[in-house]
Each structure stands twice: as C-alpha cells, then as structure tokens.
Design an enzyme around this catalytic site. Structure first.
Site, PDB file in Angstrom:
ATOM      1  N   ARG A 161       0.891  -1.214   0.139  1.00  0.00           N
ATOM      2  CA  ARG A 161       0.049  -0.013   0.102  1.00  0.00           C
ATOM      3  C   ARG A 161       0.958   1.244   0.002  1.00  0.00           C
ATOM      4  O   ARG A 161       1.017   2.133  -1.180  1.00  0.00           O
ATOM      5  CB  ARG A 161      -1.158  -0.133   1.122  1.00  0.00           C
ATOM      6  N   ASP A 162       1.577   1.416   1.195  1.00  0.00           N
ATOM      7  CA  ASP A 162       2.246   2.709   1.153  1.00  0.00           C
ATOM      8  C   ASP A 162       3.475   2.767   0.370  1.00  0.00           C
ATOM      9  O   ASP A 162       3.987   3.779  -0.265  1.00  0.00           O
ATOM     10  CB  ASP A 162       2.782   3.020   2.778  1.00  0.00           C
ATOM     11  N   HIS A 192       5.374   4.114  12.756  1.00  0.00           N
ATOM     12  CA  HIS A 192       5.257   4.094  11.324  1.00  0.00           C
ATOM     13  C   HIS A 192       6.186   5.022  10.783  1.00  0.00           C
ATOM     14  O   HIS A 192       6.234   6.135  10.880  1.00  0.00           O
ATOM     15  CB  HIS A 192       3.920   4.494  10.888  1.00  0.00           C
ATOM     16  N   HIS A 214       9.701   6.328   8.129  1.00  0.00           N
ATOM     17  CA  HIS A 214      10.285   6.474   6.803  1.00  0.00           C
ATOM     18  C   HIS A 214      11.638   6.606   6.998  1.00  0.00           C
ATOM     19  O   HIS A 214      12.125   7.294   8.079  1.00  0.00           O
ATOM     20  CB  HIS A 214       9.805   7.384   5.944  1.00  0.00           C
ATOM     21  N   CYS A 248       9.507   8.947  -3.140  1.00  0.00           N
ATOM     22  CA  CYS A 248       9.669   9.524  -4.545  1.00  0.00           C
ATOM     23  C   CYS A 248      10.220   8.809  -5.544  1.00  0.00           C
ATOM     24  O   CYS A 248      11.572   8.897  -5.191  1.00  0.00           O
ATOM     25  CB  CYS A 248       9.455  10.853  -4.601  1.00  0.00           C
ATOM     26  N   ASN A 275       9.621   3.891   3.113  1.00  0.00           N
ATOM     27  CA  ASN A 275       9.477   3.324   4.505  1.00  0.00           C
ATOM     28  C   ASN A 275      10.581   2.776   4.939  1.00  0.00           C
ATOM     29  O   ASN A 275      11.304   2.300   4.251  1.00  0.00           O
ATOM     30  CB  ASN A 275       8.369   2.380   4.610  1.00  0.00           C
TER      31      ASN A 275
END
Lengths: 307, 307
Positions: free
Chosen positions: A13-14, A205, A207, A238, A247
């Site tokens: 997903r992410d 969560h 990154h 990106c 992530n």
C-alpha cells in the site's frame, strides 16, 4: 521465550502507491505470497481511494480476492473517507486504517479537508466501524513533521492522538510520514501516550528518508512499543528523487528487533525473495541496509549468519 | 545555549588505512583543511604503524607537518606499540590513541600479540605517555563483536575497559569495530561504565556496516555520552566488498546530534565539500545518508534547510 513483536507490512500500500511503473494485481499477489512465506502475518495491502487520485490502488477489491488466506493472517485496508470505508467493509476487511494529518495544509492535500473536517470524518468512520464490528487503526500522519509546515509541535500530535482514542479508534499509528523525526521527539511523543494508554495501543510508522529510522525504531522499542509498520525492501518514497528512500525496510527492522532479542517471526532470507519480486514488479533497485551487507559478505564468499 | 558534543574525525586514519588507491600527503592535508573549515576541531589523522603493514599511513610524520594549525585543534595519533608511541611523541602529538582488542585472535591479527601481551603493551605505553605528559585514548576494539570470534560478552568489554582505566588511560573509545553491535549491548556496556567513571571519560566509535550506527549513537547519547568518533563521508570499510560501509559518516552523526538539540560546531554543507575532496582522492563514491537526502532534494529543485 522471546517477546513477540508485530511488524505490519505496508509495502503493497504505502510502498506501491506512488510508483510510476504500474504493478499488476498478479504481481502484487505474488509479493503478498512471498511476504507471508517469509513469516509476515500483518499486512496493509490496499487502500480504497479514488482510482484517479492513486491509480496503483485501483485494483484494491480485485487484489483482496487474490491475497493469501492462511490461518493467522491479519489484513488492514486504508480508507480515506466513509465511501472508502464502505468499500473496505464490503470487501471483507476486519480492520481499516484511517488517516488524520496533523496540519490543515497536509489534510487539504491528502484528503481535501481541513483539519477540523478530517477529525469529524475520522469520527464518523470510527463510529460506523464500531457499529459494524470492524476494528480501526488511525494514522496520525505527520506526527513528527509536516511536508508543508515543518516540525509538528509535540502537543499537536498528542492532542490529535488523544482525540482519536476518545473517538474510539482501537489502534493508533504514530507516523513519521516524511522521515524527518528524531529520537528525542519519539521519546517526547510516546512517553506520555504509553503512560496514558499502554504501549499495545500504538504502532510506530517510520520512513528512512534521512537515515534515522533505526534510531527511531529502537527508541520506540526501548519505551515498550511492540508494533511497527515497515515496507519490504524499503519500497516507497518518491521514485523521481534519486536517493530518496521510502518506509523503513522490513528487513532492517527485523534485523534490529531480532538483534535486541525480540521475536518478529520473520525470516530475512525469505524477505530477500520478496524484495526480488518487488524489484522486478517496480523495475527499481530495492533492499534495506542489511541486505546490502549480506550481499557484500556473499560477494566475498562468506556465509552470513545473523544470529 | 545548546550542550556541546565532540566529534573526533577519524576518516584520515581509520577511513584511509585500507583504501586501495594511494592517497597523497597533499590530498590528505587538503582534506584535513576542509574538515577544519567545516568546524571539525578533533582529528585523528595518522597512525604510526609499520609502513609495510599499512602503506597508506607511511607518511604519518610528513602529513603531521602539513596539518592545519588553527587555534583550538586537537590531534591524536594512533600508536600500535611503544615504537609507534615514540614516533608520535617525536612528531609532537599531545594525545595518542592505543588499541586493545577484546579477543586473543583479534589482538594477534591486529598487533601480533596475545590479549595478555596487548594489555601489557598498552600499560607500558600509558606509563611512558604519563611520564611525557601526553594524554592517552585507548580503543577497546571489538567491544561489541570480534570479526573472528563473534559477539563479545559484555563482561569482557567491561573488564578490559576497567583495566585500561586503572592503568591510567585518560579516555576510552568503546569501539564497534565491525559494526555488529546493537543498541541493547550499548546500554549494557555503557550504563555501568558511565556510572563508575562518568560519561566524559568515553568516546563511542561506530561503524555503519549493518545500518545501526545512528541507533547506537543515539543510545549512547541518550545515556549521556558526548564524545563520538566519525569518518567524513563514511570513508572506510573494505573497498573490495560492494555495499560494505565504513565508519559512521560524520555528516550523519552531525545531523542526528544537532536534530536532538546538541551543538557539534560542525556544518554539514562544509562536510559536503570535504566529502568531494575525499571522493576525488580515493576514487570512490562517498557520503552519508543525509547527503544522499540533500542531493535528492536539490535534484528536485528544493532548498534544504536542516534546522
């Protein structure tokens, strides 16, 4: 008996949501299979979002039918609004993930809502989910920094988190969405939350944008957090920005948590196979720090033993 | 007023010592100048070791005469034995760094001595240095793991550290020489040492081999450690092992420490200039995680503000 820690795999997903190369439903299902084979038990594979806004997620319902159905798997679908919630419910998800960003600007860009509207929207989704017997996990997005407004004051993050808990959200994912957080912030945010609500209520969560994800993960772990999001191979970020990372890589988090004596249930060599599938599907070079180290050892003819 | 933290730049010594490309004395002096211009005040630029064993360090005495002599600079020379100590003293160093590894095997490979012989040798050097009014900094090498014998028991590291302190070593550098340590080990090692001797006695020396250097640095920092070794651009590691990384990059450590509110006195943009010199001199691609992030932002036309 080592203490168990939960890693929620969000790569599908992410990780995939902003990849330029379209990834087929079949490739996503193969990646999910490889992740489950590696020992992953918690996955957030889809978001029920407008296909125009996020074309990579257009196959959310179709992918759902192709996911592994082994016993003991826990799937979450991200839902940006009530319509998305209804689609996730109809697709059979037992848990949905909501998104609340910490600033007006970020909520506008993400959800086309003001912060106040986003809070109300989350409340409505939580209410509907409770009525349907569906669990909720709310991302506090930009909990450390907003991509538009800079560092997020700790009190803002605490206030929004408390409001979502009071609204009935079962779990909260405290998200360093742009990878700009630092360990002191993690302590300042998580210490009161854990004290008030207990560590088991929270996911962290992260990154790895600026290289501090492991430091942040350890800080949370040391405070008692046992639930983390991660993305296989560090998928995300990106793709048009060379060097920008996504992530925290699942394999790096597994390495760290196992090193300090916790049990993730996940096998790093199994994750390597999943990384290869993700690389082929996205046409990108992926892989966390620990895989580069394993590669370098194998290139020298050495056998790697991580224990 | 932010609390000051000391970063000791070891790139010229630990970083260059095993590079295949010969680096000229002039290039080393230019790199030292760029580091000082970036705000670095503590440097370990040379080791007085056999030129046959480490050809890159053969110019130790010559380089010493070409180093910047600005006020407030602190230079350390590494000395593997009494002969090296005498050379360092004659070259005018006010501080020497000794090496004691935690296992017999590692001491044999490093110094051609048993562990017991290495302890005695360190004692002799410390005694000589004290007589000469020269400060000593002793590396406890392999404090977390030995490249030959695996994980180092905490008690072994504590025992050797205490023996070196009792022998009169002014400072100790607790070194994760192969980058195999984890944050719980850092806590287990540094907590008793800080309690017994105070944090100001210790440097932490990290390698980012498996991606945990920032987590280890933060753990030490959170315990009160304010002295760290680092290497510009992450210089070091085995150049023949693709993906293998060296010491924690100075710029990554500066980013972390400044992010949590400490004052390193070092400018990351200044370090970028030093990294470029190091890249040209070694013919390698260098640079820590934070530089890759800055590069990615600039490639997107964004101005980077680290504050």
């Amino acid at each position: 008996m080592r203490e168990r820690v939960i890693i929620n795999e969000v790569g599908l997903r992410d990780g995939l949501q902003n990849q330029p190369k379209h990834v087929s439903t079949g490739d996503k299902a193969r990646l999910a299979r490889a992740l489950v084979d590696a020992g992953v038990r918690y996955l957030e594979p889809v978001s029920f979002v407008s296909p125009k806004a996020v074309p990579q997620m257009a196959d959310a319902a179709a992918l759902t039918t192709q996911l592994p159905r082994d016993a003991g798997l826990h799937y979450t679908a991200l839902v940006p609004n009530l319509k998305g919630y209804q689609l996730a419910r109809d697709a059979g998800y037992a848990t949905v993930a909501l998104v609340l960003s910490t600033t007006d600007t970020f909520n506008q860009r993400n959800l086309n809502m003001s912060l106040a509207q986003a809070v109300d929207s989350c409340r409505l989704i939580i209410e509907a989910a409770r009525a349907d017997g569906i669990a909720t996990r709310t991302y506090i997005s930009g909990a450390f920094a907003c991509p538009y407004d800079g560092t997020t004051p700790v009190d803002v993050t605490l206030d929004l988190t408390r409001r979502m808990i009071e609204a009935g959200s079962d779990e909260l994912a405290i998200a360093d969405t742009i990878g700009a957080g630092h360990p002191q912030q993690m302590k300042d945010i998580m210490t009161p939350l854990i004290s008030e609500y207990g560590a088991e209520r929270f996911y962290v969560h992260l990154h790895d944008t600026r290289g501090l994800a492991s430091a942040l993960a350890w800080t949370a772990c040391d405070l008692g957090i046992r639930r983390f999001d991660a993305s296989v191979g560090g998928l995300g970020g990106c793709p048009f920005a060379p060097g920008a990372t996504g992530n925290v890589a699942t394999e790096d988090l597994v390495y760290l948590l196992e090193a300090v004596g916790l049990d993730t249930g996940i096998d790093i060599q199994g994750l390597r196979a999943a990384v290869r599938i993700a690389e082929a599907a996205t046409e990108r070079t992926l892989g966390g720090r620990i895989l580069r180290w394993i590669d370098s050892q194998e290139a020298r003819g050495k056998t790697v033993c991580l224990s």
